[in-house]
Design a protein around this motif. Structure first.
Motif, PDB file in Angstrom:
ATOM      1  N   LEU A   1      14.733  11.879   3.125  1.00  0.00           N
ATOM      2  CA  LEU A   1      14.146  12.171   1.964  1.00  0.00           C
ATOM      3  C   LEU A   1      13.368  13.588   2.107  1.00  0.00           C
ATOM      4  O   LEU A   1      12.372  13.563   2.814  1.00  0.00           O
ATOM      5  N   GLU A   2      13.873  14.454   1.015  1.00  0.00           N
ATOM      6  CA  GLU A   2      12.731  15.527   1.069  1.00  0.00           C
ATOM      7  C   GLU A   2      11.818  15.397   0.073  1.00  0.00           C
ATOM      8  O   GLU A   2      11.667  14.160  -0.524  1.00  0.00           O
ATOM      9  N   THR A   3      10.749  15.909   0.058  1.00  0.00           N
ATOM     10  CA  THR A   3       9.602  15.826  -0.878  1.00  0.00           C
ATOM     11  C   THR A   3       9.507  16.788  -1.881  1.00  0.00           C
ATOM     12  O   THR A   3       9.628  17.762  -1.784  1.00  0.00           O
ATOM     13  N   LEU A   4       9.562  16.150  -3.095  1.00  0.00           N
ATOM     14  CA  LEU A   4       9.503  17.014  -4.371  1.00  0.00           C
ATOM     15  C   LEU A   4       8.391  17.140  -5.076  1.00  0.00           C
ATOM     16  O   LEU A   4       7.903  15.953  -5.049  1.00  0.00           O
ATOM     17  N   ARG A   5       7.748  18.134  -5.481  1.00  0.00           N
ATOM     18  CA  ARG A   5       6.630  18.306  -6.026  1.00  0.00           C
ATOM     19  C   ARG A   5       6.913  19.146  -7.541  1.00  0.00           C
ATOM     20  O   ARG A   5       7.917  18.764  -8.099  1.00  0.00           O
ATOM     21  N   GLN A   6       6.084  20.006  -7.905  1.00  0.00           N
ATOM     22  CA  GLN A   6       6.270  20.499  -9.207  1.00  0.00           C
ATOM     23  C   GLN A   6       6.526  21.925  -9.194  1.00  0.00           C
ATOM     24  O   GLN A   6       5.820  22.567  -8.211  1.00  0.00           O
TER      25      GLN A   6
ATOM     26  N   ASP B   1       5.363   3.819   7.217  1.00  0.00           N
ATOM     27  CA  ASP B   1       4.392   2.722   8.044  1.00  0.00           C
ATOM     28  C   ASP B   1       5.610   1.632   8.768  1.00  0.00           C
ATOM     29  O   ASP B   1       4.907   0.738   9.000  1.00  0.00           O
ATOM     30  N   GLY B   2       6.784   2.001   8.538  1.00  0.00           N
ATOM     31  CA  GLY B   2       7.835   1.242   9.375  1.00  0.00           C
ATOM     32  C   GLY B   2       8.402   0.122   8.548  1.00  0.00           C
ATOM     33  O   GLY B   2       9.177  -0.540   8.890  1.00  0.00           O
ATOM     34  N   LYS B   3       7.958  -0.064   7.462  1.00  0.00           N
ATOM     35  CA  LYS B   3       8.624  -1.181   6.257  1.00  0.00           C
ATOM     36  C   LYS B   3       9.857  -0.580   5.482  1.00  0.00           C
ATOM     37  O   LYS B   3       9.818   0.601   5.366  1.00  0.00           O
ATOM     38  N   THR B   4      10.961  -1.520   5.477  1.00  0.00           N
ATOM     39  CA  THR B   4      11.769  -1.197   4.732  1.00  0.00           C
ATOM     40  C   THR B   4      11.839  -1.854   3.531  1.00  0.00           C
ATOM     41  O   THR B   4      11.816  -3.178   3.493  1.00  0.00           O
TER      42      THR B   4
ATOM     43  N   THR C   1       4.519   5.694  -4.357  1.00  0.00           N
ATOM     44  CA  THR C   1       5.752   5.547  -3.074  1.00  0.00           C
ATOM     45  C   THR C   1       6.450   4.188  -3.366  1.00  0.00           C
ATOM     46  O   THR C   1       6.102   3.475  -4.066  1.00  0.00           O
ATOM     47  N   PRO C   2       7.940   4.291  -3.040  1.00  0.00           N
ATOM     48  CA  PRO C   2       8.701   2.931  -2.905  1.00  0.00           C
ATOM     49  C   PRO C   2       8.040   1.919  -2.496  1.00  0.00           C
ATOM     50  O   PRO C   2       7.669   1.920  -1.260  1.00  0.00           O
ATOM     51  N   GLY C   3       7.878   0.945  -3.157  1.00  0.00           N
ATOM     52  CA  GLY C   3       7.193  -0.366  -2.744  1.00  0.00           C
ATOM     53  C   GLY C   3       5.670  -0.596  -2.971  1.00  0.00           C
ATOM     54  O   GLY C   3       5.258  -1.368  -3.112  1.00  0.00           O
ATOM     55  N   SER C   4       5.070   0.566  -3.548  1.00  0.00           N
ATOM     56  CA  SER C   4       3.783   0.482  -4.178  1.00  0.00           C
ATOM     57  C   SER C   4       3.870   0.328  -5.701  1.00  0.00           C
ATOM     58  O   SER C   4       5.065   0.380  -6.122  1.00  0.00           O
ATOM     59  N   GLN C   5       2.941  -0.179  -6.018  1.00  0.00           N
ATOM     60  CA  GLN C   5       2.930  -0.420  -7.727  1.00  0.00           C
ATOM     61  C   GLN C   5       3.278   0.556  -8.736  1.00  0.00           C
ATOM     62  O   GLN C   5       2.443   1.710  -8.566  1.00  0.00           O
ATOM     63  N   GLY C   6       4.144   0.613  -9.298  1.00  0.00           N
ATOM     64  CA  GLY C   6       4.465   1.571 -10.388  1.00  0.00           C
ATOM     65  C   GLY C   6       6.036   2.001 -10.154  1.00  0.00           C
ATOM     66  O   GLY C   6       6.798   1.470  -9.308  1.00  0.00           O
TER      67      GLY C   6
ATOM     68  N   ALA D   1       0.867  -1.281   0.087  1.00  0.00           N
ATOM     69  CA  ALA D   1       0.077   0.138   0.137  1.00  0.00           C
ATOM     70  C   ALA D   1       0.899   1.199  -0.158  1.00  0.00           C
ATOM     71  O   ALA D   1       2.092   1.132   0.473  1.00  0.00           O
ATOM     72  N   ARG D   2       0.218   2.495  -0.350  1.00  0.00           N
ATOM     73  CA  ARG D   2       1.100   3.616  -0.305  1.00  0.00           C
ATOM     74  C   ARG D   2       1.449   4.079   0.992  1.00  0.00           C
ATOM     75  O   ARG D   2       0.673   3.901   1.956  1.00  0.00           O
ATOM     76  N   SER D   3       2.721   4.700   1.167  1.00  0.00           N
ATOM     77  CA  SER D   3       3.261   5.081   2.271  1.00  0.00           C
ATOM     78  C   SER D   3       4.506   5.696   1.996  1.00  0.00           C
ATOM     79  O   SER D   3       5.414   5.296   1.343  1.00  0.00           O
ATOM     80  N   GLU D   4       4.447   7.159   2.444  1.00  0.00           N
ATOM     81  CA  GLU D   4       5.607   8.065   2.050  1.00  0.00           C
ATOM     82  C   GLU D   4       6.883   7.347   2.616  1.00  0.00           C
ATOM     83  O   GLU D   4       7.157   6.877   3.736  1.00  0.00           O
ATOM     84  N   PRO D   5       7.866   7.623   1.640  1.00  0.00           N
ATOM     85  CA  PRO D   5       9.384   7.121   1.966  1.00  0.00           C
ATOM     86  C   PRO D   5      10.138   8.165   2.985  1.00  0.00           C
ATOM     87  O   PRO D   5       9.853   9.305   2.682  1.00  0.00           O
ATOM     88  N   GLN D   6      10.764   7.559   3.876  1.00  0.00           N
ATOM     89  CA  GLN D   6      11.433   8.848   4.987  1.00  0.00           C
ATOM     90  C   GLN D   6      13.068   8.524   4.826  1.00  0.00           C
ATOM     91  O   GLN D   6      13.613   9.650   4.927  1.00  0.00           O
ATOM     92  N   LYS D   7      13.630   7.638   4.181  1.00  0.00           N
ATOM     93  CA  LYS D   7      15.214   7.119   4.156  1.00  0.00           C
ATOM     94  C   LYS D   7      15.348   6.487   3.129  1.00  0.00           C
ATOM     95  O   LYS D   7      14.837   5.496   2.886  1.00  0.00           O
ATOM     96  N   ILE D   8      16.507   6.692   2.459  1.00  0.00           N
ATOM     97  CA  ILE D   8      17.274   5.785   1.375  1.00  0.00           C
ATOM     98  C   ILE D   8      18.622   5.305   1.723  1.00  0.00           C
ATOM     99  O   ILE D   8      19.524   6.252   2.353  1.00  0.00           O
ATOM    100  N   THR D   9      18.986   4.103   1.568  1.00  0.00           N
ATOM    101  CA  THR D   9      20.295   3.749   1.893  1.00  0.00           C
ATOM    102  C   THR D   9      20.684   2.880   0.775  1.00  0.00           C
ATOM    103  O   THR D   9      20.009   2.183   0.271  1.00  0.00           O
ATOM    104  N   ILE D  10      22.258   3.159   0.154  1.00  0.00           N
ATOM    105  CA  ILE D  10      22.636   2.688  -0.835  1.00  0.00           C
ATOM    106  C   ILE D  10      24.166   2.232  -0.406  1.00  0.00           C
ATOM    107  O   ILE D  10      25.078   2.813  -0.198  1.00  0.00           O
ATOM    108  N   PRO D  11      24.166   0.632   0.154  1.00  0.00           N
ATOM    109  CA  PRO D  11      25.322   0.236   0.583  1.00  0.00           C
ATOM    110  C   PRO D  11      26.541   0.311  -0.242  1.00  0.00           C
ATOM    111  O   PRO D  11      27.489   0.623   0.281  1.00  0.00           O
TER     112      PRO D  11
END
Length: 245
Positions: free
Chosen positions: A114-119, A182-185, A142-147, A96-106
């Motif tokens: 993460l900032e929120t980018l609009r138009q 939502d706490g999911k990674t 959102t990352p993890g939701s379809q698309g 389900a849709r949930s806003e991302p909070q952090k990105i990690t690239i090992p």
């Protein structure tokens, strides 16, 4: 160093109400994925002729974005991920849709909230205000939701290194982790990394509807024109969800 004043990237304090949009291709036409400031310079953006417009002609034989929602029975998802949970893949059903909070690239030793980018008013996508932070494009999935979720970042900022400086060095098989509200990674695995001249940016390929949860990381690349403060290419990392915890 003073950031570009035209950007407004403050994330909302509470989750936004889900809403249906016209789909990723419509989002592309509206967003005009142009990281005019991905070099981090506080300068006027390039002339319109040098910008990547979201409605730019597609490659030969490909349909141009129509801005229409997928037809009934089309498995493609809307840009807001409201059909999430129907897509499947190696990482299981989309979330389900949930806003991302952090990105990690090992592989790059990158960890960024993460900032929120609009138009912007001219239809171009905002770029992150802080060169040390990446930003998620909020009109899309959102990352993890379809698309195809999109996260963008600067490559340099007034000559100094920025968050996505080494993005072009990523390779297929590298992992990306995104922590959500939502706490999911969610774990994504890189499928490929490609550099495109801005005049030939593959809008359809980046934003096309997917039957799974995808992720695109975008920054600038190619040659830098110090007079125009402008990179002539974009680097795009294409990744697919392969797990969630």
């Amino acid at each position: 160093m003073k950031p570009a004043p035209a950007l407004h990237t403050t994330a909302p304090s509470t989750p936004r109400r889900h809403r249906r949009t016209a789909g990723p291709l419509a989002a592309a036409a509206l967003a005009a994925l142009l990281l005019a400031g991905c070099g981090g310079q506080n300068a006027a953006k390039p002339p319109a002729s040098e910008q990547l417009q979201g409605g730019a002609p597609a490659a030969a034989g490909a349909p141009a974005p129509t801005g229409k929602a997928p037809a009934a029975g089309d498995p493609a998802s809307p840009a807001d991920g409201s059909q999430s949970g129907t897509g499947t893949g190696a990482g299981g059903p989309a979330l389900a849709r949930s806003e991302p909070q952090k990105i990690t690239i090992p592989s790059l030793n990158v960890s960024s909230s993460l900032e929120t980018l609009r138009q912007n008013p001219d239809g171009t996508m905002q770029t992150p205000k802080d060169p040390a932070l990446a930003g998620w494009y909020e009109p899309g999935p959102t990352p993890g939701s379809q698309g195809p979720a999109v996260i963008a970042g600067h490559v340099t900022w007034n000559g100094a290194s920025a968050v996505f400086e080494k993005l072009k060095t990523m390779k297929g098989g590298d992992t990306i982790k995104v922590t959500r509200r939502d706490g999911k990674t969610v774990t994504f695995t890189v499928e490929r990394v490609t550099e495109y001249p801005k005049a030939e940016f593959p809008t359809l390929e980046v934003y096309k509807n997917l039957d799974h949860a995808g992720l695109r990381l975008v920054t600038c690349g190619g040659s830098f024109d110090p007079k125009k403060h402008y990179y002539d290419s974009n680097v795009v990392v294409f990744a697919r969800m392969t797990g969630a915890a």
